[in-house]
Scaffold this active site. Structure first.
Site, PDB file in Angstrom:
ATOM      1  N   HIS A  77      34.661  36.336  -1.045  1.00 14.86           N
ATOM      2  CA  HIS A  77      35.976  35.703  -1.076  1.00 14.86           C
ATOM      3  C   HIS A  77      36.185  34.833   0.159  1.00 14.86           C
ATOM      4  O   HIS A  77      36.053  35.313   1.293  1.00 14.86           O
ATOM      5  CB  HIS A  77      37.072  36.766  -1.131  1.00 14.86           C
ATOM      6  CG  HIS A  77      37.114  37.497  -2.440  1.00 14.86           C
ATOM      7  ND1 HIS A  77      38.108  38.392  -2.751  1.00 14.86           N
ATOM      8  CD2 HIS A  77      36.298  37.452  -3.524  1.00 14.86           C
ATOM      9  CE1 HIS A  77      37.890  38.886  -3.966  1.00 14.86           C
ATOM     10  NE2 HIS A  77      36.804  38.327  -4.449  1.00 14.86           N
ATOM     11  N   TYR A 207      47.910  39.889  -2.141  1.00 12.14           N
ATOM     12  CA  TYR A 207      48.802  40.808  -1.432  1.00 12.14           C
ATOM     13  C   TYR A 207      50.229  40.358  -1.719  1.00 12.14           C
ATOM     14  O   TYR A 207      50.614  39.235  -1.357  1.00 12.14           O
ATOM     15  CB  TYR A 207      48.551  40.756   0.068  1.00 12.14           C
ATOM     16  CG  TYR A 207      47.248  41.363   0.528  1.00 12.14           C
ATOM     17  CD1 TYR A 207      47.209  42.649   1.054  1.00 12.14           C
ATOM     18  CD2 TYR A 207      46.053  40.647   0.463  1.00 12.14           C
ATOM     19  CE1 TYR A 207      46.019  43.215   1.501  1.00 12.14           C
ATOM     20  CE2 TYR A 207      44.856  41.198   0.904  1.00 12.14           C
ATOM     21  CZ  TYR A 207      44.853  42.476   1.422  1.00 12.14           C
ATOM     22  OH  TYR A 207      43.670  43.032   1.860  1.00 12.14           O
ATOM     23  N   PRO A 299      44.935  51.070   4.684  1.00  9.01           N
ATOM     24  CA  PRO A 299      43.969  50.189   4.027  1.00  9.01           C
ATOM     25  C   PRO A 299      44.416  48.734   3.919  1.00  9.01           C
ATOM     26  O   PRO A 299      43.608  47.886   3.541  1.00  9.01           O
ATOM     27  CB  PRO A 299      43.818  50.812   2.638  1.00  9.01           C
ATOM     28  CG  PRO A 299      45.095  51.567   2.412  1.00  9.01           C
ATOM     29  CD  PRO A 299      45.504  52.070   3.758  1.00  9.01           C
ATOM     30  N   LYS A 303      40.069  47.431   7.274  1.00  6.69           N
ATOM     31  CA  LYS A 303      39.320  47.588   8.519  1.00  6.69           C
ATOM     32  C   LYS A 303      38.497  48.867   8.610  1.00  6.69           C
ATOM     33  O   LYS A 303      37.633  48.981   9.480  1.00  6.69           O
ATOM     34  CB  LYS A 303      40.286  47.562   9.716  1.00  6.69           C
ATOM     35  CG  LYS A 303      40.987  46.258   9.910  1.00  6.69           C
ATOM     36  CD  LYS A 303      40.012  45.183  10.325  1.00  6.69           C
ATOM     37  CE  LYS A 303      40.564  43.802  10.063  1.00  6.69           C
ATOM     38  NZ  LYS A 303      39.563  42.868   9.605  1.00  6.69           N
ATOM     39  N   TYR A 391      41.274  39.140   9.818  1.00  7.77           N
ATOM     40  CA  TYR A 391      40.869  39.655   8.510  1.00  7.77           C
ATOM     41  C   TYR A 391      39.353  39.578   8.307  1.00  7.77           C
ATOM     42  O   TYR A 391      38.729  40.524   7.825  1.00  7.77           O
ATOM     43  CB  TYR A 391      41.592  38.893   7.402  1.00  7.77           C
ATOM     44  CG  TYR A 391      41.589  39.607   6.067  1.00  7.77           C
ATOM     45  CD1 TYR A 391      42.648  40.430   5.693  1.00  7.77           C
ATOM     46  CD2 TYR A 391      40.539  39.461   5.168  1.00  7.77           C
ATOM     47  CE1 TYR A 391      42.649  41.086   4.476  1.00  7.77           C
ATOM     48  CE2 TYR A 391      40.532  40.121   3.948  1.00  7.77           C
ATOM     49  CZ  TYR A 391      41.590  40.940   3.599  1.00  7.77           C
ATOM     50  OH  TYR A 391      41.591  41.596   2.403  1.00  7.77           O
TER      51      TYR A 391
END
Length: 397
Positions: A77, A207, A299, A303, A391
């Site tokens: 991604h 998200y 979550p 990480k 991220y």
């Protein structure tokens, strides 16, 4: 009569990602290790857990010759989608970070690859052990005592012990309570997760923040998708029919432009609580903690596995310096080195979690601040870059 102690250089407690990666890293440095694990092989390989791998973790696996199946089967991604107020906003992480991306490859698949490669290398993994005790941690040759699945008492002498046995394992408890400080935050919400047989509804992770709570759309394979919704962590999964789950997912994920979520049969569902946790220090005598034994992150920031790998990369380098050059300075600084990265990851995971979840304990003012934060991230290149570089993974020192 007590059994004669067996011997290895590094005793590793736990065959999760931290323990398995450490064994492979040490093997490549010519350092012998033995892994002991309380669960059976089928259980650790069959416990389904999601996984988002940072760019450097993928590079490490490939560099160690462990990434062939991952590169064939994983999903790569270049960005994520943030969704709020009924609108979607793409964060192009690859463009913002100079070509870095994340890889969606489930944790249990990583474990399968690592176990198979470890055994193929002739490495030692003792599955199904019990009654693990850590002794003489302040001495030159600490001792791991345990019973095999068949009931045999085993004593394992080591130069060093790596506690990679998770939050509930014996390693952290072997550090005197007076010698450690534990930091913890319990979040007032949990995640209800499902696995469903359905084609992808979107090419990347979504998200979503909604008045009814957070939602996340992820993927496992072209045929299986993983989705989550925010819920009460004390709720009973029996209260959540498939119809109720899909109704919440549609409400929280769909947008004003007509995007629709694709449904499919649900074949797994469950509720998990969320917390942040750090143990300081991560070492005592000749014991070194790694992974969930030392820290837990919610979550939301993706990480957990990556932090575990970062820990054991630091530890493997410190052990290699000791065995090659007799240096002890890197071992002495292990905890401080790891904690610098851990607290940054804790901060980012807390930031993502509080920004995206609806917290009934917050005031309306605070809820508006969260929406303003999201609006700032999607309209500021500087803010989007900060999110993206955290991220995809901060550089390894």
């Amino acid at each position: 009569m007590a059994p004669t102690p067996r011997r290895t250089q590094v005793g590793i407690i736990g065959a999760g990602p931290a323990g398995l990666f450490l064994a492979h890293l040490l093997h490549r440095q010519g350092i012998e290790s033995v892994i002991i694990e309380s669960r059976g092989r089928a259980e650790i390989e069959g416990t389904i857990r999601a996984g988002v791998l940072e760019q450097w973790t993928v590079d490490l696996m490939n560099g160690m010759g462990l990434g062939a199946r991952m590169m064939r089967e994983a999903h790569f991604h270049s960005g994520i989608t943030l969704r709020f107020n009924g609108e979607s906003h793409h964060i192009d992480m690859e463009e913002l970070t100079g070509g870095k991306r994340v890889t969606v490859y489930a944790q249990h698949e990583v474990i399968r690859d690592l176990v198979a490669a470890r055994l193929e290398d002739g490495g030692k993994i003792r599955f199904g052990v019990r009654d693990v005790r850590l002794l003489d941690l302040d001495g030159d040759t600490p001792l791991i005592a345990y019973r095999t699945a068949e009931g045999e008492e085993v004593l394992l002498r080591c130069d060093y012990v790596a506690g990679c046995d998770g939050f509930h394992g014996p390693s952290r408890q072997a550090i005197p309570a007076s010698a450690r400080t534990e930091y913890q935050k319990i979040y007032p919400f949990g995640w209800l997760g499902i696995l469903t047989e359905a084609p992808p509804s979107h090419p990347e992770l979504i998200y979503a923040r909604h008045d009814r709570g957070f939602a996340l759309l992820s993927t496992r394979s072209p045929e299986i998708q993983r989705l989550y919704i925010q819920c009460d962590p004390q709720d009973d999964i029996a209260n959540w029919s498939d119809d109720r789950i899909w109704a919440e997912l549609h409400t929280r994920l769909e947008t004003r432009d007509g995007w629709r979520l694709t449904e499919g049969p649900v074949f797994q569902k469950g509720i998990i609580a969320m917390r942040s946790f750090v143990c300081d220090p991560m070492q005592h005598g000749r014991l070194f903690l790694a992974g969930d034994a030392a820290h837990i992150v919610p979550p939301t920031g993706a990480k957990g596995l990556n932090l575990a790998v970062a820990d054991v990369l630091v530890l493997s380098r410190a052990l290699a310096a000791f065995y090659r050059e007799g240096r002890r300075d890197l071992l002495a600084g292990y905890s401080a080195t790891c904690l610098r990265r851990i607290w940054k990851a804790e901060r980012f995971s807390w930031y993502m979690t509080t920004m995206l979840h609806r917290n009934e304990q917050e005031t309306p003012f605070e809820q508006r601040i969260r929406l303003a934060d999201l609006d700032y991230v999607v309209h500021s290149r500087a803010a989007a870059t900060a999110l993206a570089e955290n991220y995809v993974g901060l550089p390894i020192e």
